[in-house]
Design a protein around this motif. Structure first.
Motif, PDB file in Angstrom:
ATOM      1  N   SER A 105       0.825  -1.207   0.000  1.00 19.78           N
ATOM      2  CA  SER A 105       0.000   0.000   0.000  1.00 19.78           C
ATOM      3  C   SER A 105       0.860   1.259   0.000  1.00 19.78           C
ATOM      4  O   SER A 105       0.574   2.226  -0.721  1.00 19.78           O
ATOM      5  CB  SER A 105      -0.928  -0.014   1.219  1.00 19.78           C
ATOM      6  OG  SER A 105      -1.746   1.136   1.260  1.00 19.78           O
ATOM      7  N   GLN A 109       1.213   4.241  -2.819  1.00 25.28           N
ATOM      8  CA  GLN A 109       1.040   5.653  -2.490  1.00 25.28           C
ATOM      9  C   GLN A 109       2.230   6.469  -2.995  1.00 25.28           C
ATOM     10  O   GLN A 109       2.054   7.580  -3.512  1.00 25.28           O
ATOM     11  CB  GLN A 109       0.892   5.814  -0.973  1.00 25.28           C
ATOM     12  CG  GLN A 109       0.685   7.252  -0.534  1.00 25.28           C
ATOM     13  CD  GLN A 109       0.614   7.387   0.981  1.00 25.28           C
ATOM     14  OE1 GLN A 109       1.118   6.545   1.722  1.00 25.28           O
ATOM     15  NE2 GLN A 109      -0.029   8.438   1.451  1.00 25.28           N
ATOM     16  N   GLN A 148      -6.018   0.282   1.876  1.00 26.61           N
ATOM     17  CA  GLN A 148      -6.247   1.280   0.836  1.00 26.61           C
ATOM     18  C   GLN A 148      -7.512   2.081   1.103  1.00 26.61           C
ATOM     19  O   GLN A 148      -7.549   3.295   0.891  1.00 26.61           O
ATOM     20  CB  GLN A 148      -6.347   0.599  -0.535  1.00 26.61           C
ATOM     21  CG  GLN A 148      -5.006   0.223  -1.125  1.00 26.61           C
ATOM     22  CD  GLN A 148      -4.155   1.437  -1.445  1.00 26.61           C
ATOM     23  OE1 GLN A 148      -3.232   1.780  -0.691  1.00 26.61           O
ATOM     24  NE2 GLN A 148      -4.449   2.099  -2.546  1.00 26.61           N
ATOM     25  N   ARG A 151      -6.833   4.469   3.887  1.00 27.07           N
ATOM     26  CA  ARG A 151      -5.787   5.442   3.561  1.00 27.07           C
ATOM     27  C   ARG A 151      -6.210   6.438   2.496  1.00 27.07           C
ATOM     28  O   ARG A 151      -5.793   7.604   2.526  1.00 27.07           O
ATOM     29  CB  ARG A 151      -4.524   4.696   3.099  1.00 27.07           C
ATOM     30  CG  ARG A 151      -3.346   5.580   2.745  1.00 27.07           C
ATOM     31  CD  ARG A 151      -2.104   4.746   2.502  1.00 27.07           C
ATOM     32  NE  ARG A 151      -1.647   4.101   3.732  1.00 27.07           N
ATOM     33  CZ  ARG A 151      -0.595   3.296   3.820  1.00 27.07           C
ATOM     34  NH1 ARG A 151       0.120   3.033   2.748  1.00 27.07           N
ATOM     35  NH2 ARG A 151      -0.256   2.749   4.966  1.00 27.07           N
ATOM     36  N   THR A 152      -7.060   6.013   1.558  1.00 26.69           N
ATOM     37  CA  THR A 152      -7.332   6.857   0.394  1.00 26.69           C
ATOM     38  C   THR A 152      -8.754   7.390   0.320  1.00 26.69           C
ATOM     39  O   THR A 152      -9.035   8.234  -0.534  1.00 26.69           O
ATOM     40  CB  THR A 152      -7.043   6.078  -0.903  1.00 26.69           C
ATOM     41  OG1 THR A 152      -7.965   4.971  -1.010  1.00 26.69           O
ATOM     42  CG2 THR A 152      -5.620   5.540  -0.914  1.00 26.69           C
TER      43      THR A 152
END
Length: 372
Positions: A105, A109, A148, A151-152
């Motif tokens: 991950s 990024q 993900q 985090r996103t």
């Protein structure tokens, strides 16, 4: 004159409140070099701040060597071999799955890819394509999707839900490939929190974990988040869950430390009571965690997690000698709560470490007084 005294008193009160708020947010400033209260952590052989490892809570040399090899060569096979040789019911497999997923991950990024650039984490895609029936790769992929999503995307948005639904399907595939492995279900606990599973649905998931690994510390920590006040439970439910797990924990199990994590998850945003960390509820949780640490196997993979949180509480409770005892075991690695909640985990750990050393020496301690 009375007005002047009143203004001075208000100014002093504002200064004290500012210090308290800064302590609560973990922005406690160290004393400058040369100050009489300054203490040198290097005198205890502690690792320099810039050399602290933020990837893991404690040492796992096999994992670090494989991670370095996979990221350098972009060849997944060493990771597949390591997971295949890691016991499925234990904590270590769960931590290694998290580490591989986190590495992929983070690579993505840093290198999202483009017309002329291969995206980061490509080795995980190749792993899934070349070995679709490999249980380890399936679990890493499922955890990668979960990370993900967090985090996103923002919880509650369509993007978040879409990624989490994909992760849920990946968990189901991983579970089919390894029916006795609790890891796919542990991964799904984070999905349950993100997608707001109904309590009945969550309970069914939790029973699947208890059938496979009833003493799994990582699973209990993930489930505790669901029951917290800021997610889908309450302070009372989280405390009840943690205390029940601690009560039924066998001797040597770190589940006895779970109430300390429940206390941490419900710390007040602003604490204006100086004695909060010496309060009965905190003291009882600290004592439970200390007992768990003393009784645990030295090689328990979750032991560093408990020691790091104990360090956090012991420093704030001004129990300096006990804080130093935790430091000599965990120094060098900071990939654990509470440090990972901050933008610079190493810096936050270093502040707590400096406070522990200063408090220890102010009460007559010295490097010679600590066991080697």
């Amino acid at each position: 004159m009375s007005i002047l005294w009143l203004l001075m008193a208000l100014l002093m009160l504002s200064f004290v409140l500012l210090l308290v708020l800064r302590r609560r947010r973990g922005v406690i400033e160290q004393v400058p070099p040369g100050h009489p209260d300054a203490a040198d952590p290097a005198a205890y052989g502690f690792v320099r701040q810039e050399e602290l490892d933020v990837r893991l809570p404690g040492p796992d040399q096999d994992l670090l060597e494989v991670l370095e090899l996979v990221q350098r060569t972009q060849d997944y096979r060493a990771a597949a071999q390591l997971l295949a040789g890691t016991e499925s019911e234990g904590e270590l497999r769960w931590q290694r799955v998290q580490a591989f997923a986190g590495a992929a991950s983070l690579e993505l990024q840093q290198r999202p890819g483009g017309v002329h650039e291969t995206p980061g984490g490509q080795w995980l895609r190749v792993w899934r394509a070349e070995q679709p029936k490999d249980a380890g790769g399936a679990a890493v992929h499922a955890e990668f999707l979960v990370q993900q999503a967090w985090r996103t995307a923002t919880p509650g948005t369509d993007d978040f839900r879409i990624i989490m639904e994909e992760a849920r399907e990946a968990c189901a595939q991983a579970a089919l490939l390894a029916p006795g492995d609790p890891v796919p279900y542990v991964i799904e606990l984070s999905i349950a929190r993100g997608l707001a599973y109904a309590q009945a649905e969550f309970d069914q998931l939790w029973l699947k974990i208890l059938d496979r690994a009833p003493q799994h510390m990582g699973a209990h920590l993930a489930a505790l988040h669901y029951w917290c006040e800021k997610w889908h439970g309450s302070r009372e439910q989280a405390y009840s869950f943690a205390e029940a797990a601690a009560a039924r924990a066998p001797e040597g199990s770190l589940l006895a430390a779970l109430p300390l994590f429940a206390v941490f998850e419900h710390l007040p945003e602003v604490n204006l009571v100086a004695s909060f960390y010496q309060s009965e509820v905190v003291t009882r949780a600290i004592h439970g965690a200390l007992h768990a640490v003393h009784a645990a196997r030295p090689d328990d993979p979750t032991l560093p997690h408990v020691r790091h949180l104990l360090l956090f509480f012991l420093v704030r409770a001004e129990r300096w000698a006990e804080a130093m005892q935790q430091l000599i075991h965990v120094d060098g690695h900071v990939g654990a709560l509470p440090w990972t909640l901050y933008a610079d985990p190493a810096a936050e750990f270093a502040v707590a470490r400096a406070l522990a050393v200063a408090g220890y020496e102010a009460n007559g301690g010295s490097p010679a007084g600590l066991p080697g």
